[in-house]
Design an enzyme around this catalytic site. Structure first.
Site, mmCIF file in Angstrom:
data_model
loop_
_atom_site.group_PDB
_atom_site.id
_atom_site.type_symbol
_atom_site.label_atom_id
_atom_site.label_comp_id
_atom_site.label_asym_id
_atom_site.label_seq_id
_atom_site.Cartn_x
_atom_site.Cartn_y
_atom_site.Cartn_z
ATOM 1 C CG LEU A 17 -1.904 1.180 1.283
ATOM 2 C CD1 LEU A 17 -2.833 1.198 0.084
ATOM 3 C CD2 LEU A 17 -2.715 1.137 2.579
ATOM 4 C CG HIS A 687 6.193 14.714 9.259
ATOM 5 N ND1 HIS A 687 6.861 15.444 10.214
ATOM 6 C CD2 HIS A 687 6.604 13.429 9.411
ATOM 7 C CE1 HIS A 687 7.623 14.627 10.930
ATOM 8 N NE2 HIS A 687 7.485 13.398 10.457
#
Length: 747
Positions: A17, A687
């Site tokens: 994934l 991030h």
């Protein structure tokens, strides 16, 4: 005897994934192709769980990024600034998770916080004054239908309304009663629609019940469920985990739930509560297989505990979702003697079936397990144990005092106002990873590998000097992971080949395993730290991972206390600190990114069970350095405001915090608590691929200076830059140093 699990790892046996989603981010897959891939992966996992013999299979525990974010999107909890962008639904979803910067707008990512006491992170929902909650998505229904078509009956899983409200950020002035009423109506609709599709059960996760629950919060929980459980069109399982629900137990068992899930692993009082009485009209979902650690279950102990439970209607399950452990031991290269001690997610399915079989008379299974636990697992390191036993209060105390060191260091370093630095790592490019892999496979010589690493360090040192950073870093190009790299140089550690666990989004970590007593075998970081310092006249920080983070980001032993294991690591890292100092490294950063991770969820247990030994463990690492050696530390992606006094007791000289996604909220608490340590609140979010503008960073700096004295402020990103690309890294840091330059001129 029935069996089930709370949730299953969604990243795939080989992180499928992750790689597919990152291809979508790079426009190498369409959203349709990604969706098709995800459907195939879910089906593969459902089939695996079914074939393992597990009776109850969950659905909707899958997510492209985070299940809390999924729930928010399902219920239309999307900030207006994202709603109004001309983006597709999938683009809005990922904008909330990662931020968005493009021709259609510029949006910062939503704050990301630790999921209770784990290393998993959730995206914080934002409920605004204008938010209208209703069922606007269909993910939970689609995934149930997918399984149904395959002939697999599943139990849809969703975060419960109480926990969702507890985790959400509310805009000031929001009508919370209206929001709660709309939320109840939305959950009722979910019940009805799932019931119409043929679902028998729904699982509502309410982990917030294991925290300290006030009288007011308990009343809120009760009021929500009294309304929600009026003639539901489906059976409702209330699922809790990460501890016991001692504050809410009587309220919970009195409500008309069809099943109640309790944690018998981390829930220290769960067995005691159940023995006091559990309703005969409800199923007890007993979490007796550890969903957070990788050691084999001791069947004898588990069976003895289950015998004390008098409930006649029992379902065996995991203590929490298996999201927090790797996929399977089948892909590992451990010897059979070692591997038999481990159970990853797939093996935990078998453990549940084993325990159910033992309860119905399978004695041979129990005997094999008993033999495993009767054998000695490893050889103890008596020298390490003696060092731990010999520690005194003096070993945890640095001299001279903080105030005296502050004066000494101010003279020794003579930094400009608002000194700039980074948190440590620079981008781990494909070239860096490939070269490290080649060296590991012995396809290139050590000399060639060292030349490559040296050139990376040289290039980035030159670039840091060019943009004007004050304290440099060597970039950590030789390191695969901030914990694994250290563990590889410590005795007592084992490393999996494919033991990946999701941390957030597509980011996975591969926690090492603490197998035995830990000791430092050789210098770990001295070689490259001293090399880097010799290439420049500017200060280069030595970069270490702290003992609490190494412990918290490893799979810990269960045969000794977390305290003793952490102190073993602390003594090993102390040796590294003193070696760095001896070799001329004057600034040493000891990261404690995961300090809060194993903090008990109940405040009454914070000091007695954690802070009273974890904070001293950090002090033990640096207690013997000279006054002029400056000790930095770093913390990220947790709520630290309520443990500020404890953080100050770490006695570091400088502490950098993640602060950008949380809008610098920690600074008010620092001011109120008269925090003495110099601080570097992160001025931009690493991030997210988004590049902050110079003026944006300037505004952030001015916000910091409004709350923290100028002489106490450092400027830095909010975390390491390992996961970012070079273009966004160089652009962001250039903007950061330019912003500092302009603010200095203004001052």
């Amino acid at each position: 005897m029935k069996t089930t699990i709370i949730g299953f790892p969604r990243i795939g046996e080989n992180r499928e994934l992750k790689f597919a989603t990152e291809k979508y981010f790079r426009n190498e897959l369409t959203i349709s192709e990604l969706t098709d891939f995800a459907r195939e992966l879910r089906q593969k996992h459902w089939e695996l769980i079914k074939q393992s013999g597990i009776d109850g299979i969950p659905s909707n525990d899958f997510s492209f990024y985070d299940t809390t974010l999924d729930t928010a999107c399902l219920l239309n909890i999307i900030p207006q600034e994202v709603k109004t962008l001309n983006l597709t639904e999938s683009e809005k979803y990922f904008a909330l998770a990662r931020g968005y910067q493009g021709e259609k707008g510029d949006i910062k990512a939503r704050p990301m916080k630790k999921w209770f006491n784990t290393n998993y992170h959730y995206i914080v929902p934002k409920i605004e004054k204008g938010t209208s909650i209703f069922v606007s998505g269909d993910k939970i229904f689609k995934e149930y239908h997918e399984a149904k078509v395959l002939g697999i009956e599943t139990r849809p899983v969703i975060i419960g309304p109480y926990t969702l409200l507890q985790l959400s950020e509310f805009e000031l002035g929001t009508d919370q009663q209206r929001i709660t009423d709309e939320l109840i109506a939305a959950y009722k609709e979910i019940f009805e629609r799932l019931g119409a599709l043929g679902a028998e059960w729904i699982q509502l996760d309410e982990p917030s019940l294991v925290k300290d629950v006030t009288t007011e919060e308990l009343a809120e929980f009760k009021a929500i469920y009294e309304k929600l459980l009026t003639e539901p069109q489906i059976k409702v399982l209330l699922q809790t985990y990460f501890g016991d629900i001692r504050d809410a137990y009587e309220t919970v068992i009195a409500l008309p739930f069809d099943g109640i899930g309790l944690d018998f692993v981390e829930g220290r009082k769960t067995l005691e509560l159940v023995k006091q009485g559990f309703p005969k009209d409800k199923l007890l979902f007993a979490g007796i297989v550890n969903g957070k650690n990788i050691w084999r279950n001791n069947y004898q102990q588990t069976i003895e505990a289950l015998k004390e439970i008098e409930s006649e209607r029992l379902v065996l399950t995991t203590s929490c979702s298996l999201l927090h452990v790797p996929f399977t031991t089948e892909n590992e290269t451990f010897s059979a003697e070692i591997n038999q001690h481990f159970a990853f997610a797939k093996e935990k399915l078998a453990e549940l079936v084993d325990i159910a079989d033992i309860l119905t008379g399978a004695k041979d299974v129990l005997q094999v397990n008993q033999k495993l636990f009767a054998e000695s697992r490893f050889t103890e390191n008596h020298a390490v144990q003696e060092k731990i036993n010999a520690l005194t209060e003096k070993d945890y105390t640095r001299q001279p005092t903080f105030e005296q060191r502050e004066t000494i260091q101010k003279s020794a370093f003579d930094y400009p106002v608002l000194p700039t630095t980074t948190i440590g790592s620079f981008p781990q490019t494909r070239e860096v990873k490939l070269t490290r892999a080649k060296y590991k496979r012995q396809e290139i010589s050590e000399e060639a590998y060292d030349q490559f690493i040296a050139q990376q360090i040289n290039d980035w040192l030159e670039w840091q000097e060019k943009i004007g950073l004050d304290v440099l870093v060597h970039g950590e190009f030789e390191r695969n992971d901030m914990v694994e790299y250290f563990g590889q140089n410590l005795s007592g550690y084992l490393f999996s080949k494919n033991g990946w666990v999701q941390s957030y989004g597509t980011r996975g970590v591969k926690p090492p395993i603490i197998w035995g007593d830990v000791a430092r075998e050789k210098p770990i970081t001295v070689k490259w730290s001293t090399y880097a310092q010799k290439q420049t006249d500017k200060i280069v920080k030595g970069m270490l991972t702290g003992p609490v983070t190494i412990l918290n980001w490893s799979f810990p032993r269960e045969d000794i206390s977390l305290k003793d294991s952490t102190l073993q690591i602390a003594l090993a890292i102390q040796e590294e600190v003193l070696d760095l100092e001896k070799n001329g490294i004057r600034v040493i950063q000891i990261d404690e990114a995961a300090l809060r991770e194993k903090l008990p969820l109940r405040k009454t247990d914070w000091y007695s069970e954690y802070l009273d030994w974890s904070i001293p463990a950090f002090r033990l690492v640096h207690s013997k350095v000279q006054a002029a050696t400056q000790i930095h530390t770093h913390m990220c992606y947790s709520e630290f405001t309520d443990i500020i006094p404890a953080i100050d007791q770490m006695d570091a000289d400088v502490i950098s915090f993640e602060a950008s996604r949380s809008n610098l909220g920690i600074l008010d608490e620092l001011k109120q608590q008269h925090f003495r340590t110099a601080v570097g609140p992160g001025v931009y979010d690493i991030h997210s691929p988004r590049v902050p503008a110079v003026n944006e960073i300037k505004q952030t700096i001015h916000k910091i200076l409004a709350k923290v004295p100028l002489e106490k402020v450092w400027i830095n990103p909010d975390c390491g830059l390992k996961t970012r690309g070079i273009p966004e890294t160089t652009a962001s840091l250039t903007n950061m140093t330019e912003a500092v330059k302009q603010v200095r001129e203004e001052l």
